[in-house]
Scaffold this motif. Structure first.
Motif, short mmCIF file in Angstrom:
data_model
loop_
_atom_site.label_atom_id
_atom_site.label_comp_id
_atom_site.label_asym_id
_atom_site.label_seq_id
_atom_site.Cartn_x
_atom_site.Cartn_y
_atom_site.Cartn_z
N LYS A 156 0.82 -1.20 0.00
CA LYS A 156 0.00 0.00 0.00
C LYS A 156 0.87 1.27 0.00
N GLU A 157 1.95 1.22 0.81
CA GLU A 157 2.84 2.38 0.90
C GLU A 157 3.54 2.64 -0.44
N GLU A 158 4.00 1.55 -1.05
CA GLU A 158 4.67 1.70 -2.34
C GLU A 158 3.72 2.28 -3.38
N ARG B 34 1.11 4.14 -2.77
CA ARG B 34 0.82 5.54 -2.44
C ARG B 34 1.98 6.44 -2.88
N ASP B 35 3.22 6.01 -2.60
CA ASP B 35 4.38 6.81 -2.99
C ASP B 35 4.43 7.00 -4.50
#
Ligand code: SF4
Ligand code: MG
Length: 325
Positions: free
Chosen positions: A127-129, A131-132
């Motif tokens: 999810k973080e990847e 979003r980034d």
């Protein structure tokens, strides 16, 4: 070297049904034996009148249509009969941008969801990847973070196409098929989108198949040009050669319609008479013979011209250049 993408004698036919029993009565030969190659990092333009098979060729290369015959090589791998799971891996490396962002973007999704969807279905990024990557893309395509929660219909056509571009680039593809990506946009916006695509090509070392009927767009953005007529390629050459020294009579007619600085060009305009014949029953021999101004004799109606090399690295399908006359 066949480059990042190549096709060999690629065909896509659509069955035509008719009669009281609705049986197959023929085929629309939308793509009828196309061989081309695009080197990594280059842009190949695909031009021709509407209905010549450009979009079908683009979609068949993307495997959005199953080819009827022939081969598609991507990164050296024949993908012409790759199944679903193999295509899922390949699709990460080849994405398409359509003409009309208003119909290609799901109106019920936010911009953030639209950009993230390919990452969700085609990668295993966290999810973080995701979003980034979304934040990085939104600024690269010239939009703002505040746009992410909004719906596509709240934007202008140019902004919507920026969203479609961000979506296509989200998974870091190598190849982009761009099918008339600026044709639905206001003229004032077209140049901005073209410049954006050029900039992104440099940043990501992208390879483009750029489909357009607009020759000024093609001239601006392409390294090489393939001219398509009725399901086949008429000529392939560098952009400079196609515009300054076209060989195929069809290319000459197309190029004569491009406004240029020299006054004589308008008087030299070659008018193409008649409509493009039906791809269900293409003319015999050279399929351009019904409209060709340089018709050289019966051979044009009886024999299909081979795709020959009139000079090093450029290809032309015309008896005038094949040495058979
Ligand atoms: Fe014209 Fe004949 Fe050449 Fe076809 S083969 S483009 S009809 S000259
Ligand atoms: Mg089209």
């Amino acid at each position: 070297d066949d480059g990042l993408l190549a096709t060999k004698d690629l065909k896509k036919y659509f069955p035509v049904k008719g009669g009281i029993l609705n049986r197959k009565v023929g085929d629309v030969k939308a793509v009828d034996g196309v061989s081309l190659a695009i080197e990594e990092g280059k842009t190949l333009g695909l031009v021709g009148e509407s209905g010549c098979g450009k979009s079908t060729l683009g979609k068949t290369i993307m495997r959005l249509h199953d080819p009827t015959d022939g081969n598609i090589y991507f990164d050296g791998e024949d993908i012409s009969d790759a199944g679903k799971s193999r295509m899922r891996k390949i699709r990460r490396n080849m994405q398409i941008i359509f003409q009309d962002p208003a119909s290609s973007l799901n109106p019920r999704m936010s911009v953030a969801e639209l950009i993230q969807e390919p990452m969700k279905t085609l990668t295993d990024w966290s999810k973080e990847e995701r979003r980034d990557r979304t934040l990085e893309l939104i600024s690269e395509v010239g939009l703002q973070e505040g746009h992410l929660q909004r719906a596509p219909h709240e934007f202008s056509g140019g902004q919507q196409q920026r969203v479609a571009i961000a979506r296509a680039l989200s998974v870091n593809p190598k190849l982009i098929v761009a099918d008339e990506p600026t044709s639905a946009l206001d003229v004032s916006v077209q140049a901005k989108i073209l410049n954006l695509l050029s900039d992104l090509q440099d940043t990501y070392d992208l390879t483009f198949l750029f489909i357009s009927h607009d020759l000024s767009v093609i001239k601006h953005i392409c390294d090489d040009v393939a001219v398509m007529y009725l399901g086949k390629l008429a000529e392939v050459a560098s952009t400079e050669e196609i515009f300054d020294d076209p060989k195929h009579p069809y290319t000459k007619a197309l190029m004569s319609a491009v406004p240029d600085a020299s006054a004589e060009s308008m008087t030299d305009r070659i008018l193409l008479e008649g409509d493009v014949p039906s791809p269900e029953n293409p003319p015999s021999g050279c399929r351009f013979h019904t409209r060709c101004q340089e018709y050289i004799g019966e051979i044009c109606e009886t024999d299909e011209p081979q795709f020959t090399e009139p000079s090093a690295g450029r290809y032309c399908s015309c008896h005038h250049y094949s040495g058979s006359t």
